[in-house]
Design a protein around this motif. Sequence first.
Motif, PDB file in Angstrom:
ATOM      1  N   ILE A  40      -0.478  -0.071   5.235  1.00 45.70           N
ATOM      2  CA  ILE A  40      -1.381   1.082   5.322  1.00 45.70           C
ATOM      3  C   ILE A  40      -0.823   2.077   6.337  1.00 45.70           C
ATOM      4  O   ILE A  40      -0.805   3.291   6.100  1.00 45.70           O
ATOM      5  CB  ILE A  40      -2.806   0.626   5.705  1.00 45.70           C
ATOM      6  N   GLY A  41      -0.310   1.554   7.471  1.00 41.33           N
ATOM      7  CA  GLY A  41       0.310   2.427   8.460  1.00 41.33           C
ATOM      8  C   GLY A  41       1.497   3.176   7.870  1.00 41.33           C
ATOM      9  O   GLY A  41       1.658   4.383   8.073  1.00 41.33           O
ATOM     10  N   MET A  42       2.306   2.463   7.102  1.00 42.09           N
ATOM     11  CA  MET A  42       3.467   3.073   6.480  1.00 42.09           C
ATOM     12  C   MET A  42       3.040   4.173   5.521  1.00 42.09           C
ATOM     13  O   MET A  42       3.670   5.231   5.444  1.00 42.09           O
ATOM     14  CB  MET A  42       4.239   1.982   5.724  1.00 42.09           C
ATOM     15  N   ALA A 102       8.996  -2.276   7.804  1.00 39.84           N
ATOM     16  CA  ALA A 102       7.575  -2.571   7.983  1.00 39.84           C
ATOM     17  C   ALA A 102       7.169  -3.959   7.503  1.00 39.84           C
ATOM     18  O   ALA A 102       6.159  -4.482   7.952  1.00 39.84           O
ATOM     19  CB  ALA A 102       6.736  -1.516   7.279  1.00 39.84           C
ATOM     20  N   PHE A 141       0.801  -1.217   0.000  1.00 40.74           N
ATOM     21  CA  PHE A 141       0.000   0.000   0.000  1.00 40.74           C
ATOM     22  C   PHE A 141       0.828   1.259   0.000  1.00 40.74           C
ATOM     23  O   PHE A 141       0.367   2.306  -0.418  1.00 40.74           O
ATOM     24  CB  PHE A 141      -0.930  -0.010   1.209  1.00 40.74           C
ATOM     25  N   ILE A 181       0.303   6.010   5.662  1.00 45.42           N
ATOM     26  CA  ILE A 181      -0.121   7.178   6.437  1.00 45.42           C
ATOM     27  C   ILE A 181       1.106   7.912   6.977  1.00 45.42           C
ATOM     28  O   ILE A 181       1.192   9.139   6.916  1.00 45.42           O
ATOM     29  CB  ILE A 181      -1.034   6.730   7.602  1.00 45.42           C
ATOM     30  N   PHE A 182       2.074   7.135   7.452  1.00 44.55           N
ATOM     31  CA  PHE A 182       3.282   7.736   8.019  1.00 44.55           C
ATOM     32  C   PHE A 182       4.019   8.559   6.959  1.00 44.55           C
ATOM     33  O   PHE A 182       4.349   9.723   7.181  1.00 44.55           O
ATOM     34  CB  PHE A 182       4.192   6.630   8.547  1.00 44.55           C
ATOM     35  N   SER A 229       0.322  -3.106   8.157  1.00 42.87           N
ATOM     36  CA  SER A 229       1.599  -2.433   8.310  1.00 42.87           C
ATOM     37  C   SER A 229       1.838  -1.495   7.121  1.00 42.87           C
ATOM     38  O   SER A 229       2.317  -0.366   7.290  1.00 42.87           O
ATOM     39  CB  SER A 229       2.692  -3.488   8.402  1.00 42.87           C
TER      40      SER A 229
END
Lengths: 273, 309, 434
Positions: B113-115, B96, B42, B117-118, B111
């Motif tokens: 998707i979190g990356m 990640a 992602f 956003i980060f 992980s």
Amino acid sequence: MTQPLLKVEHLTMRFGGLVAVNDVSFDAKASQITAVIGPNGAGKTTVFNCIAGFYKPTVGRLTLTNNGTPHLLERMSGNDIAGKARVARTFQNIRLFPKMTVLENLIVAQHNKLMRASGFTLLGLFGWPGYSKAEAEAVDLARYWLERTNLTDVADEVAGSLPYGGQRRLEIARAMCTEPVLLCLDEPAAGLNPRESADLNTLLRFIRDEHKCGVLLIEHDMSVVMQISDHVIVLDYGRKIADGPPDAVRNDPKVIAAYLGEPEDSAVAQGGV
Amino acid sequence: MIGGALEYFLQQLINGLTLGAVYALIAIGYTMVYGIIGMINFAHGEIYMIGAFIAVITFSILGIVGVTWVPLALLIVLIVSMIITGLYGWTVERIAYRPLRGSFRLAPLISAIGMSIFLQNYVQIAQGAKIKPLQPMIRGGIELIKGETFSVTISYLQLIIMAMTLVLMLGFSYLISATPLGRAQRACEQDRTMASLLGVNADRTISLTFVLGAVLAAVAGVMVSLYYGVVDFYIGFLAGLKAFTAAVLGGIGSLPGAMLGGLLIGLIEAFWSAYFSIEYKDVAVFTILVVVLIFRPTGLLGRPEVEKV
Amino acid sequence: MTVAERLKDAIMAAAVAALLALPLIGFETVDTGGPLGIKTRFDYIAYAAIVVFLGRLGMRIAFDWRRSYRERIVQAEPTNIDRKELLTVLGQKADKWLMPVMIGFAIVMPFLPFANRTVIDLGTVVLIYVMLGWGLNIVVGLAGLLDLGYVAFYAVGAYTFATLSMHFGFGFWETLPLAGLLAATFGVVLGFPVLRLRGDYLAIVTLGFGEIIRVILLNWQPVTGGPAGISGIPRPSFFGFPFSADPPEGATAFHQLFGLEYASIHRIIFLYYLILALALVTNLFTMRIRKLPVGRAWEALREDEIACTALGINPTNTKLTAFAIGAMFGGFAGSFFATRQGFISPESFSFIESAVILAIVVLGGMGSQAGIVLAAAFLTLLPEVAREFSLFRMLAFGAAMVLIMVWRPQGLLAHREPTMRLHPAGTKPGGGKP
């Protein structure tokens, strides 16, 4: 003359240019164990997958006669073959629901029956007593097969944690919980030690004799095939080369030739690998 | 008589192919990563966005230090952007995804998707939320057909984008089909355990896959920053989504599929915007994706997956 | 690892960090009207490198220490190798007491001394996400269908509620089932063609569906109000008794009904209990349906679809029910959202919402109802706590998602309670057998 349980007529399956099964016809009867054998690549599993609805045959008719009602398997979807025609199967590489418990595996097998009993979920959601009764009966059936397969003690363990032999037995128990008229076993003895193999023979005879269920099995292990089969079909290069009782097939020169053209004894040993 | 209808059509074709080339470059990153570790990366859209930002920053620096000869500037920007974006791709995988190898399917997705956003917020904080403009550097074009009401032109930039994409695709196909790295990559794709047993360094191969994907995304980022003349921290999401759609449309895991899918998505977007409505172009893209998947569940060029039982 | 190796490793990490930081942190673009100007911030690169150096070094030392500690434990007490972690134990006990404790707390929360308007509002937001998490859990956690566009159903619910209550004068309790029903219909319409697709294809199609709904909301001006959205959505009344200081002629206001002083917090508390009730209904539904054939079939499908087919289960229909029921709860939550906010716009239904809801389900531990509560509380409260550093809160949010996954890939409370037992819990069957 009654209809055989399963009648396979002119079954042909092509994958692109490859003819995996070529004009194979045979019958399987109720209360009999029918074995399909043959060297690797002979098309055994393909025949099997056509019967279980996993493949749609290119040509051919598969008639399953259940209580006098014929079902044309080649026209049915996989889940209808299991649910309506009552053909159950196991898989060469065991396919359990590994994170669910042993008991849950057996309850899932009774899905359609329980679904109706729960009023397609609506009644069950509101705690309809009829559903509790049906569920209790389902547990009883599961308990019966757990005892038969010697899995009662581990009924609440997750299926994935069972040893290999236990998983094989559970898969057969799960198939039997669908209350089938034809049980198809894809190499049930693969990976079993001699004692487990002997237990399996006992179980299969029990299923045949007590449940009047037809058993169709694919097997490499000749000791299993010769000891318990009532009827053996030999495939080679997608064609049927022999069909008859075990003793006749064992002495058929074409079969001996197919198994590397060696004398009978070593052929059996070869096949056992 | 509809004046210039054919010319209008040809112009949209050129625009669509340009857009499609960019999508194809990004889509390769998705399709390769999916092929080798079976996850949807992602954060890949954000990697592309970072590539575009690095391009804008490097162009600006070059402008200030006085490197104004366009071919040289472009070359420097491409190299800088490819190297650093590649490093971003490598780092993202290390932090990640690698620790999650072998855990269940959805863990790396979350992980990722979190990356994503980060990275989006990281760039927003580091460079501000405002749109970054870039002065047009490559102007002009060739007038292909001079119509009475409408002329078909292909700008030099469009030519560069298409030529660049073509060269990269060819080079890349060669890399995958004929080099040891490509062989290792394909081996890991089919059976990672077996490949490692035969001495392929699977971790390194996976890392390289991420780097290669990021490098191609960086090129797409450079091209887009030049083509549109603006970037902002949010461009990664939609471009990533379209590129991923392209990869799925073409058949995920298949390189030619990603290229074909990218071109198709670009064309659909261009034509839908030109002839129907610009607002609903994304709806058109996804609807066509669904229709294609219904009839070809593994995408246009995807190998039908025969599950052994 | 020797000290030299550790240092080398940390220096490498710092070098990578410096290189990564160079273009994006080291240079800041400045708007000058014409070409972008550039300011340098090389000191920041040095900070970044130092932070990464120390962090990497610390992490290495901590890992080595933990490993040697574990080895010592194993040597000292070989039988004690599988010492269970706190979260694992918590996961196993979750159904027994963690959930009741949490529900009890949620019920008394508005009357606790610290509960002011802000706290109750925050609690309401947490509960919305708990409900969405539980709704999506049916689809993702139980049936194993990867839905990346769940927010679309939330949006359908919210817009249905807004439209029906504003243009047709429907009240909350009439609209709620209709909104859920419409969302479920959308679920079926989307699900029917695409549920045959393999897992990851489903992900992209649902993601696309989420985008389509958002684009339609943005552009279908006459119905959705476009980017401006819909405002002035009727606020809920207490079963027909409005929360207002001076009710319209002939109506009794809530405070009059109970003989209270009018206070605006009454409505806030009512909304809190409303969403608590909706969420608990979702939970109860899930707990029950897990023990019904359809629920077991969902879990079986998640495990092995081919085996399910061989047992006579129709995979498409079974998945469709999961999809529709999940969508229905999303629609309910959307209705609540609309009436609470009084204003909705497409902005509230972007992909990030879907991602957060999915993250709640996965971080909680797939299928664990209690885990979802913890994850929802964590992910909604984290940005609130970090509000003072508003610039950094989403950065921290993304980083937290990555770190939690790396730390616990199976989710916070990963424990699956069997839906039935042959031997009552606690008894060891078979006596001597292991």
